[in-house]
Design a protein around this motif. Structure first.
Motif, PDB file in Angstrom:
ATOM      1  N   SER A  48      16.406   0.070  -2.103  1.00 58.01           N
ATOM      2  CA  SER A  48      15.783   0.689  -0.943  1.00 58.01           C
ATOM      3  C   SER A  48      14.333   0.950  -1.293  1.00 58.01           C
ATOM      4  CB  SER A  48      16.475   2.019  -0.628  1.00 58.01           C
ATOM      5  OG  SER A  48      16.300   2.912  -1.705  1.00 58.01           O
ATOM      6  N   PHE A  49      13.546   1.268  -0.282  1.00 54.45           N
ATOM      7  CA  PHE A  49      12.139   1.543  -0.549  1.00 54.45           C
ATOM      8  C   PHE A  49      11.967   2.729  -1.506  1.00 54.45           C
ATOM      9  CE2 PHE A  49       7.844   2.885   0.241  1.00 54.45           C
ATOM     10  CZ  PHE A  49       7.162   1.694   0.272  1.00 54.45           C
ATOM     11  N   PRO A  50      12.636   3.871  -1.215  1.00 52.42           N
ATOM     12  CA  PRO A  50      12.501   4.984  -2.159  1.00 52.42           C
ATOM     13  C   PRO A  50      12.981   4.609  -3.573  1.00 52.42           C
ATOM     14  CG  PRO A  50      13.555   5.727  -0.143  1.00 52.42           C
ATOM     15  CD  PRO A  50      13.454   4.245  -0.039  1.00 52.42           C
ATOM     16  N   GLY A  51      14.032   3.793  -3.637  1.00 55.55           N
ATOM     17  CA  GLY A  51      14.539   3.364  -4.944  1.00 55.55           C
ATOM     18  C   GLY A  51      13.462   2.659  -5.745  1.00 55.55           C
ATOM     19  N   LEU A  52      12.745   1.762  -5.084  1.00 52.37           N
ATOM     20  CA  LEU A  52      11.690   1.016  -5.772  1.00 52.37           C
ATOM     21  C   LEU A  52      10.554   1.951  -6.188  1.00 52.37           C
ATOM     22  CD1 LEU A  52      10.654  -1.692  -6.730  1.00 52.37           C
ATOM     23  CD2 LEU A  52       9.739  -2.103  -4.456  1.00 52.37           C
ATOM     24  N   VAL A  53      10.215   2.887  -5.306  1.00 55.37           N
ATOM     25  CA  VAL A  53       9.160   3.855  -5.629  1.00 55.37           C
ATOM     26  C   VAL A  53       9.529   4.629  -6.898  1.00 55.37           C
ATOM     27  CG1 VAL A  53       8.081   6.010  -4.880  1.00 55.37           C
ATOM     28  CG2 VAL A  53       8.295   4.115  -3.274  1.00 55.37           C
ATOM     29  N   VAL A  54      10.768   5.091  -6.965  1.00 53.51           N
ATOM     30  CA  VAL A  54      11.209   5.886  -8.121  1.00 53.51           C
ATOM     31  C   VAL A  54      11.117   5.049  -9.402  1.00 53.51           C
ATOM     32  CG1 VAL A  54      13.193   6.996  -9.214  1.00 53.51           C
ATOM     33  CG2 VAL A  54      12.677   7.440  -6.807  1.00 53.51           C
ATOM     34  N   VAL A  55      11.642   3.834  -9.346  1.00 47.05           N
ATOM     35  CA  VAL A  55      11.657   3.010 -10.560  1.00 47.05           C
ATOM     36  C   VAL A  55      10.236   2.731 -11.048  1.00 47.05           C
ATOM     37  CG1 VAL A  55      12.181   0.714 -11.438  1.00 47.05           C
ATOM     38  CG2 VAL A  55      13.888   1.966 -10.149  1.00 47.05           C
ATOM     39  N   ILE A  56       9.336   2.446 -10.116  1.00 46.10           N
ATOM     40  CA  ILE A  56       7.966   2.149 -10.534  1.00 46.10           C
ATOM     41  C   ILE A  56       7.284   3.412 -11.062  1.00 46.10           C
ATOM     42  CG2 ILE A  56       5.695   1.401  -9.719  1.00 46.10           C
ATOM     43  CD1 ILE A  56       7.072  -0.604  -7.969  1.00 46.10           C
ATOM     44  N   ALA A  57       7.500   4.536 -10.372  1.00 43.25           N
ATOM     45  CA  ALA A  57       6.874   5.786 -10.824  1.00 43.25           C
ATOM     46  C   ALA A  57       7.351   6.162 -12.228  1.00 43.25           C
ATOM     47  CB  ALA A  57       7.179   6.914  -9.839  1.00 43.25           C
ATOM     48  N   ILE A  66      14.380  -5.622  -6.769  1.00 42.19           N
ATOM     49  CA  ILE A  66      14.871  -4.525  -5.938  1.00 42.19           C
ATOM     50  C   ILE A  66      14.522  -4.697  -4.460  1.00 42.19           C
ATOM     51  CG2 ILE A  66      14.592  -2.047  -5.517  1.00 42.19           C
ATOM     52  CD1 ILE A  66      14.423  -1.777  -8.603  1.00 42.19           C
ATOM     53  N   ALA A  67      13.284  -5.169  -4.172  1.00 37.70           N
ATOM     54  CA  ALA A  67      12.871  -5.235  -2.763  1.00 37.70           C
ATOM     55  C   ALA A  67      13.589  -6.353  -2.008  1.00 37.70           C
ATOM     56  CB  ALA A  67      11.358  -5.418  -2.655  1.00 37.70           C
ATOM     57  N   ILE A  68      13.895  -7.461  -2.676  1.00 37.47           N
ATOM     58  CA  ILE A  68      14.542  -8.569  -1.967  1.00 37.47           C
ATOM     59  C   ILE A  68      15.921  -8.139  -1.443  1.00 37.47           C
ATOM     60  CG2 ILE A  68      15.319 -10.981  -2.123  1.00 37.47           C
ATOM     61  CD1 ILE A  68      12.277 -10.668  -2.275  1.00 37.47           C
ATOM     62  N   PRO A  69      16.797  -7.565  -2.301  1.00 31.99           N
ATOM     63  CA  PRO A  69      18.058  -7.066  -1.737  1.00 31.99           C
ATOM     64  C   PRO A  69      17.851  -5.923  -0.748  1.00 31.99           C
ATOM     65  CG  PRO A  69      18.195  -7.213  -4.126  1.00 31.99           C
ATOM     66  CD  PRO A  69      16.766  -7.436  -3.760  1.00 31.99           C
ATOM     67  N   ALA A  70      16.736  -5.183  -0.909  1.00 29.05           N
ATOM     68  CA  ALA A  70      16.475  -4.092   0.032  1.00 29.05           C
ATOM     69  C   ALA A  70      15.859  -4.628   1.318  1.00 29.05           C
ATOM     70  CB  ALA A  70      15.557  -3.056  -0.595  1.00 29.05           C
ATOM     71  N   ARG A  71      15.670  -5.952   1.375  1.00 27.72           N
ATOM     72  CA  ARG A  71      15.213  -6.623   2.589  1.00 27.72           C
ATOM     73  C   ARG A  71      13.782  -6.312   2.980  1.00 27.72           C
ATOM     74  NH1 ARG A  71      19.871  -7.324   6.222  1.00 27.72           N
ATOM     75  NH2 ARG A  71      21.617  -7.757   4.841  1.00 27.72           N
ATOM     76  N   LEU A 111       0.831  -1.205   0.000  1.00 27.09           N
ATOM     77  CA  LEU A 111       0.000   0.000   0.000  1.00 27.09           C
ATOM     78  C   LEU A 111       0.865   1.254   0.000  1.00 27.09           C
ATOM     79  CD1 LEU A 111      -2.852  -0.993   2.505  1.00 27.09           C
ATOM     80  CD2 LEU A 111      -2.847  -1.082   0.008  1.00 27.09           C
ATOM     81  N   LYS A 112       1.917   1.229   0.838  1.00 20.79           N
ATOM     82  CA  LYS A 112       2.824   2.393   0.875  1.00 20.79           C
ATOM     83  C   LYS A 112       3.483   2.595  -0.484  1.00 20.79           C
ATOM     84  CE  LYS A 112       5.315   1.276   4.549  1.00 20.79           C
ATOM     85  NZ  LYS A 112       6.477   1.276   5.422  1.00 20.79           N
ATOM     86  N   LEU A 113       3.908   1.473  -1.061  1.00 18.26           N
ATOM     87  CA  LEU A 113       4.571   1.526  -2.365  1.00 18.26           C
ATOM     88  C   LEU A 113       3.640   2.126  -3.415  1.00 18.26           C
ATOM     89  CD1 LEU A 113       7.025   0.604  -4.057  1.00 18.26           C
ATOM     90  CD2 LEU A 113       5.804  -1.522  -4.471  1.00 18.26           C
ATOM     91  N   GLY A 114       2.394   1.648  -3.425  1.00 18.46           N
ATOM     92  CA  GLY A 114       1.418   2.139  -4.396  1.00 18.46           C
ATOM     93  C   GLY A 114       1.205   3.635  -4.239  1.00 18.46           C
ATOM     94  N   ALA A 115       1.014   4.072  -2.980  1.00 17.28           N
ATOM     95  CA  ALA A 115       0.748   5.488  -2.745  1.00 17.28           C
ATOM     96  C   ALA A 115       1.945   6.328  -3.160  1.00 17.28           C
ATOM     97  CB  ALA A 115       0.412   5.707  -1.275  1.00 17.28           C
ATOM     98  N   GLY A 116       3.145   5.898  -2.748  1.00 21.52           N
ATOM     99  CA  GLY A 116       4.351   6.654  -3.081  1.00 21.52           C
ATOM    100  C   GLY A 116       4.557   6.749  -4.578  1.00 21.52           C
TER     101      GLY A 116
END
Lengths: 198, 586
Positions: free
Chosen positions: B171-180, B250-255, B90-95
């Motif tokens: 990282s979480f922000p990294g994934l957000v950026v790539v998806i956006a 991305i999320a797996i290495p970002a734990r 949900l956080k990922l989607g919103a971001g």
């Protein structure tokens, strides 16, 4: 086994044993796969747990390893220079090294993990004799030579191993049984998630 | 128009000739086309209803025995980690949706309402982003922003002499950026469609009352486009939570885990389909809910200017600011197209990508390898195009049939058939795949791993696109012409085949391409359904991402992009330059 990036790490400094990966000097420099995504990694995690106890991974976590999925993710991470040392696999690492990438492997002094690829004949198969012949073939020097081309370890003493590999009788190995792994890997995956968070 | 008229003429002549001999009489109004209608209903039940029902049923069934149980739900939500993954999604989607909005809205406004330079060029770049599969974008960004080896970090270190670079894709922000970066075109499409309908008179009124260009945009233009923007944000949100590959890389290495990576693990060894089905429910629920909200917002008729007759539309003169907004557009394009493709191309032609741009590092070997040496890579490309083509053909035939039934009200409750065609829109790809697995993997059909199950799953997944296009097209045809066929004794099928289809051939080609192009790169449903002989190129690329070889991967990903270009060209010739960037494309 252990692998490392030869342009960043000198051979004499590279880790020689599994315990060496815990050295704080590798903080932020270790790469591994994930036991839930790779049977190789699962076997490795189980074997480490059996030999050293789970505290091995609690200490490894202090070095903040980069966790990929497949064991071959370590090759990517080393090639890129993203990480410098890894708990990897000899085949894919040496294959990549042969293409000109700066990689090498060390067979750990506290025991390489021997992962056996079992072969079997399906019960009630239509062509049992062909299957038997194929099983025979797998034991021949010819099959070992094919294996060597892909940087596998030959099971026939007369076949020379690929560049960078060691003959199997020259290395110390650790070999968990199938039954141990069947039960042990799912448990190890849960332990892993508790320690590493995913 | 000329072409259309000529087609109509030809079609009518053809009908007149072929229908001239009297046809055998029909019994009591029973038309042979009824068979087709029944067939279509059966097909929709098979494609849409059955996987959905199986998904829900499976989530309540005990493994092996099939008895009713709630244990799957207990297993799926019994661990804090699993629940956490839900919230991460949900956080990922919103971001991702908010960031994508910030990327897309200024671009859409610049392109459709102002005199920004290079508007066509910017549209082209948005299209280039749109046709870049998210997994290709994710790999490119790993090359760019890996914490130690990423090019951006290396350049930063080189320029500043710092110890380490500031970017960390893992990282979480990294994934957000790539998806956006790879989902903002959805918002762009929605927003620019709405902005193009805002008449300049409204803005003139504000100007006359003393508002400047900036204030007018803020107070008049944007509020008018707001429903469309919100609609786009929701689509983006849903896209982000349904993605599988980018989080896996991305999320797996970002734990951390998200719903889709967690689902994949339930599907792993040992496979727990029942738990996966139970775990998929919130994803499904959120999607259904938000699609309803989105429909409510974008269908609201309160904004009369968006529905009325067209007023005059002049581009707003931004003066010097037009260069500022152009600069912003180029920045977005640099992040989504230029930089990623430069380094993908570098990796695809490199012996080892980490060695950079050196002549002795240049090689065609990677392309040679994926095309001729790799055991399955070339075949996976072929599979993707074969399955995509089959799915597109099936999808167009089914949706044309249904749209026709609905538009001509040929059977009672025709509207329900239309609903079934668009219903898969609310089913995320991974969830759809679990439904297909639950429905058709076990005997008697035992389709798991076959080409059939992949084609059927792709068909279902893209039915909504086909339907939206087919029904828009059908509604543009006056029934008179079919009636002429009927008067001359032709059946409905004859009318459909010899009048409707020829008249709509451009639209149908468009619908075909709009299904075919995404189907060739579809990953999230394929990853759960493929077998050793039916691997498609998206799965191949995903597998290569963990095989230690980004050079091969980059070559294969570029190959896929190059093979898409002729499709785009055909589409643009037949349907106009923007055929991919229209509302009914999403």
């Amino acid at each position: 086994m252990l692998s490392y990036n030869t342009s960043k790490v000198k051979a004499e400094e590279a880790p020689k044993s599994w315990k060496d990966l815990l050295d704080p000097k590798w903080k932020g420099k270790v790469s591994t796969g994930h036991p839930a995504f790779s049977g190789y990694v699962g076997t490795w995690v189980y074997s480490m747990k059996k030999q050293f106890g789970w505290k091995y991974f609690e200490q490894l976590e202090k070095n903040k390893p980069q966790i990929g999925r497949s064991i071959n993710d370590t090759v990517t991470a080393l090639n890129a220079g993203e990480r410098q040392v890894a708990a990897g696999a000899d085949g894919s690492t040496l294959f990549s090294a042969a293409r000109g990438n700066p990689l090498a492997v060390n067979y750990p002094t506290d025991g390489s993990i021997l992962i056996v690829a079992p072969s079997a004949i399906v019960k009630g198969t239509k062509h049992p004799n062909a299957a038997k012949l194929f099983m025979e073939f797998l034991m021949t020097p010819e099959a070992s030579e094919v294996n060597v081309k892909h940087f596998g370890i030959p099971i026939r003493p007369e076949v020379q191993g690929a560049k960078g590999t060691q003959p199997i009788d020259k290395i110390k190995v650790f070999r968990p049984t199938i039954a141990e792994l069947d039960k042990g890997i799912p448990e190890a995956i849960e332990d892993w998630r508790d320690t590493f968070g995913n | 128009m000329q072409g259309v008229r000529r087609d109509r003429g030809a079609a009518l002549t053809a009908i007149a000739q072929s229908a001239a001999p009297a046809r055998p009489s029909r019994i009591g109004g029973w038309d042979s086309s009824w068979i087709l209608w029944i067939l279509i209903i059966a097909v929709l039940l098979f494609l849409v209803v059955s996987p959905f029902v199986h998904l829900v049923l499976t989530s309540f069934q005990a493994e092996k025995t099939g008895e009713f149980t709630l244990k799957n739900y207990a297993a799926a939500y019994g661990r804090a980690r699993y629940v956490e993954a839900l919230f991460n999604s949900l956080k990922l989607g919103a971001g991702a949706a908010l960031l994508a909005g910030a990327l897309a809205v200024p671009l859409a406004w610049g392109v459709s309402r102002t005199n920004m330079p290079g508007r066509g060029f910017v549209r082209m770049l948005v299209l280039a982003t749109f046709i870049t599969p998210p997994y290709t974008g994710a790999v490119a960004w790993i090359l760019l922003a890996g914490p130690n080896a990423g090019w951006l970090n290396r350049i930063y270190v080189m320029l500043t002499g710092a110890e380490a670079g500031p970017f960390n894709i893992y990282s979480f922000p990294g994934l957000v950026v790539v998806i956006a970066l790879y989902s903002f075109p959805y918002i762009f499409i929605f927003t620019s469609a709405a902005l193009e309908l805002v008449s300049s008179e409204m803005e003139d009124a504000a100007n006359i009352l003393g508002a400047g260009a900036w204030r007018t945009m803020r107070k008049i233009t944007l509020p008018l486009a707001l429903p469309a923007i919100l609609g786009g944000l929701i689509i983006c949100f849903l896209e982000a939570i349904a993605l599988f590959a980018s989080p896996a890389m991305i999320a797996i290495p970002a734990r951390f885990n998200v719903v889709t990576t967690q689902l994949f693990q339930f599907f792993g060894n040992p496979s727990r389909v029942e738990v996966a089905a139970a775990y998929a429910m919130p994803l499904l629920g959120v999607t259904v809910l938000l699609v309803l909200v989105q429909r409510l917002i974008t269908r609201r008729k309160g904004f009369a200017t968006l529905t009325g007759k067209g007023g005059e539309r002049r581009p707003i003169d931004l003066g010097g600011w037009r260069w500022a907004i152009f600069g912003y557009a180029m920045l977005v394009a640099a992040l989504s197209v230029f930089l990623p493709y430069i380094f993908l191309v570098q990796a695809a032609f490199a012996k080892a990508w980490g060695r950079g741009f050196a002549l002795d590092n240049f090689s065609f070997q990677n392309f040679h390898f994926v095309l001729f040496e790799h055991a399955t890579a070339a075949k996976s490309v072929w599979n993707a195009f074969l399955f995509g083509g089959a799915a597109a053909t099936l999808g167009v035939i089914i949706t044309l049939g249904v749209a026709y039934i609905v538009a001509r009200k040929l059977v009672p409750f025709a509207g329900f058939l239309g609903f079934l065609c668009v219903a898969p829109f609310v089913i995320p790809g991974v969830v759809l795949a679990i439904g297909f697995y639950a429905a058709y993997a076990p005997p008697p059909l035992a389709l798991y791993g076959t080409a059939t199950i992949l084609i059927l799953a792709f068909t279902t997944r893209f039915l909504p696109i086909g339907y939206v296009n087919a029904s828009a097209a059908i509604r543009s045809i006056n029934p008179e012409m079919e009636e002429a066929v009927r008067v001359l004794g032709g059946s409905r099928l004859t009318a459909l085949r010899r009048v409707v289809a020829p008249l709509l051939k451009r639209n149908l080609l468009g619908a075909w391409l709009l299904i075919f192009i995404p189907a060739t790169r579809e990953l999230s449903s394929a990853i759960f359904l493929y077998g050793p002989n039916t691997k498609v190129v998206s799965v191949m690329i995903f597998d290569m991402s963990e095989e230690g070889n980004f050079e091969y991967l980059a070559a294969l990903a570029l190959l896929l992009q190059m093979l898409t270009l002729p499709m785009l060209y055909i589409g643009q010739r037949a349907l106009g330059r923007d055929f991919m960037l229209r509302r009914n494309a999403t």
